[in-house]
Design a protein around this motif. Structure first.
Motif, PDB file in Angstrom:
ATOM      1  N   LEU A  66     -44.326 -31.956 -88.229  1.00  0.00           N
ATOM      2  CA  LEU A  66     -45.160 -31.179 -89.145  1.00  0.00           C
ATOM      3  C   LEU A  66     -46.587 -31.050 -88.621  1.00  0.00           C
ATOM      4  O   LEU A  66     -47.208 -29.980 -88.739  1.00  0.00           O
ATOM      5  CB  LEU A  66     -45.154 -31.838 -90.526  1.00  0.00           C
ATOM      6  N   VAL A  67     -47.116 -32.117 -88.019  1.00  0.00           N
ATOM      7  CA  VAL A  67     -48.470 -32.051 -87.456  1.00  0.00           C
ATOM      8  C   VAL A  67     -48.512 -31.058 -86.302  1.00  0.00           C
ATOM      9  O   VAL A  67     -49.445 -30.248 -86.182  1.00  0.00           O
ATOM     10  CB  VAL A  67     -48.929 -33.452 -87.018  1.00  0.00           C
ATOM     11  N   GLY A 121     -42.874 -36.466 -89.410  1.00  0.00           N
ATOM     12  CA  GLY A 121     -44.331 -36.345 -89.519  1.00  0.00           C
ATOM     13  C   GLY A 121     -44.954 -35.732 -88.282  1.00  0.00           C
ATOM     14  O   GLY A 121     -45.840 -34.865 -88.379  1.00  0.00           O
ATOM     15  N   ILE A 175     -38.523 -40.788 -90.053  1.00  0.00           N
ATOM     16  CA  ILE A 175     -39.733 -40.393 -90.798  1.00  0.00           C
ATOM     17  C   ILE A 175     -40.869 -40.061 -89.837  1.00  0.00           C
ATOM     18  O   ILE A 175     -41.615 -39.092 -90.031  1.00  0.00           O
ATOM     19  CB  ILE A 175     -40.132 -41.516 -91.768  1.00  0.00           C
ATOM     20  N   LEU A 176     -41.006 -40.859 -88.782  1.00  0.00           N
ATOM     21  CA  LEU A 176     -42.054 -40.610 -87.792  1.00  0.00           C
ATOM     22  C   LEU A 176     -41.843 -39.279 -87.088  1.00  0.00           C
ATOM     23  O   LEU A 176     -42.801 -38.508 -86.889  1.00  0.00           O
ATOM     24  CB  LEU A 176     -42.091 -41.749 -86.780  1.00  0.00           C
TER      25      LEU A 176
END
Length: 389
Positions: free
Chosen positions: A155-156, A152, A148-149
């Motif tokens: 995407l950033v 994220g 999950i990290l």
């Protein structure tokens, strides 16, 4: 191929144009329906996380060639009858045609030995031929959090890189929405078909996000080229220039996607389907779905959304008004020219009619004039016989 090249040339020059931006509400509605179905599948059916994420024990045992599918129910019953699972059901699948895989919840060393012995007795092989690996739930939670990290962070970084390259935050937002669209649909299909989510799935997911981003950046780059200094003109609106960019890159996007899908389809249908290479199934399915959906989103989601955001700017609204006024004036001028041409034709027809009428009147006038000019003869008077005398 020559015909496809001709179509591509016509799309690039604007001779042939498909109205992708004008029909964006249709694409939004179709994507919303698919995303809702995917979200419902995730919430209702859930994802089948592999043993690497949930923890447990993985047993792998050889069987006779071609008998893997037939041995699945027997192995499942043998593990359940040991009582070590306490009411839980093991997940038993085949790996190819000559190997069985049984996955159970976390077990103690004594329970592992009992389950291993039961599988060996059922398959009539020695316990040393059964390989097993034990994965604790803590390690599975760590893998999940790291996945999950990583998603994220990816995407950033996508938003930052697009903003730095194009100097336009609207492109960053549009690209991010397209990526999330691809993620939801890919994960939703996994939930619908019931495939296990493995670390290979996460790798494939990150790979297809990169591919989708690449295709979106190519389209955005053409949009930027077509819309450079567009506010200073009044020929096209921003949406029309962006639609031209999508048409110009359409054939290239289709060709690139087809070339990328062919080897992935070979891995999915031949490697995982026919040859039974189960380790390739998770990776190839994520790649196949992601490449197809990523191509769709770069054309039907990212660019139309960019146009929606851009058209809200005052400069783009003023440009749209100028374009509309210019086209209205051009249509009015065309209509006026047609009206003047029609009036001229009517006037020429009237003059011609008058000329024909005057020509028909001339013989009558000449006849009347001739009658007036002809002298009248006086009747001769007869003399009386005695007059001359």
């Amino acid at each position: 191929m020559s015909r496809l090249g001709s179509v591509g040339h016509r799309l690039y020059t604007g001779e042939l144009s498909l109205n992708f931006i004008g029909r964006r509400r249709v694409w939004y509605a179709a994507s919303a329906i698919v995303v809702l179905i995917a979200l419902g599948a995730i919430l209702l059916r859930g994802l089948n996380f592999s043993i690497e994420f949930r923890g447990g024990v993985d047993f792998q045992a050889p069987v006779s060639a071609g008998s893997a599918q037939a041995a699945i129910p027997d192995v499942r019953s043998a593990v359940v009858d040991t009582g070590v699972l306490k009411g839980a059901e093991p997940t038993v699948t085949s790996i190819g045609t000559d190997q069985i895989r049984a996955e159970t919840p976390p077990l103690t060393p004594e329970q592992i030995a009992t389950a291993r012995k039961a599988i060996a007795n059922e398959l009539r092989i020695s316990e040393s031929q059964i390989d097993y690996s034990s994965i604790g739930p803590t390690w599975g939670q760590q893998i999940t959090s790291k996945a999950i990290l990583s998603l994220g962070v990816f995407l950033v970084l996508v938003m930052v890189v697009i903003w730095l390259y194009f100097r336009e935050w609207r492109m960053s937002v549009s690209g991010l929405v397209a990526l999330l669209h691809d993620v939801f649909i890919t994960v939703g299909i996994y939930a619908l078909v019931g495939f296990d989510v493995t670390p290979a799935t996460i790798i494939g997911l990150l790979t297809i996000l990169g591919y989708s981003l690449y295709d979106t950046v190519v389209v955005f780059d053409k949009v930027r080229e077509n819309t450079r200094n567009i506010s200073a003109s009044s020929r096209w609106t921003y949406s029309e220039a962006a639609n031209l960019a999508v048409n110009q890159t359409l054939v290239r996007s289709i060709n690139t996607s087809l070339i990328a899908l062919l080897p992935v389809a070979g891995i999915l249908f031949v490697g995982a389907g026919l040859l039974g290479a189960g380790t390739l199934k998770d990776l190839s399915l994520a790649l196949f779905i992601g490449i197809a959906v990523g191509t769709y989103s770069s054309i039907f989601i990212a660019t139309p959304l960019l146009c929606d955001l851009k058209e809200r700017e005052p400069a783009m609204r003023a440009l749209a008004r100028r374009v509309a006024q210019r086209r209205a004036a051009a249509e009015k001028g065309t209509a006026g020219d047609q009206a003047d041409a029609g009036a001229g034709a009517s006037q020429r027809e009237s003059v011609s009619t008058s000329a024909r009428g005057s020509t028909q009147a001339r013989p009558v006038e000449r006849t009347q004039a001739a009658g007036r000019a002809q002298p009248q003869r006086k009747p001769r008077s007869r003399r009386s016989k005695g007059q001359g005398r």
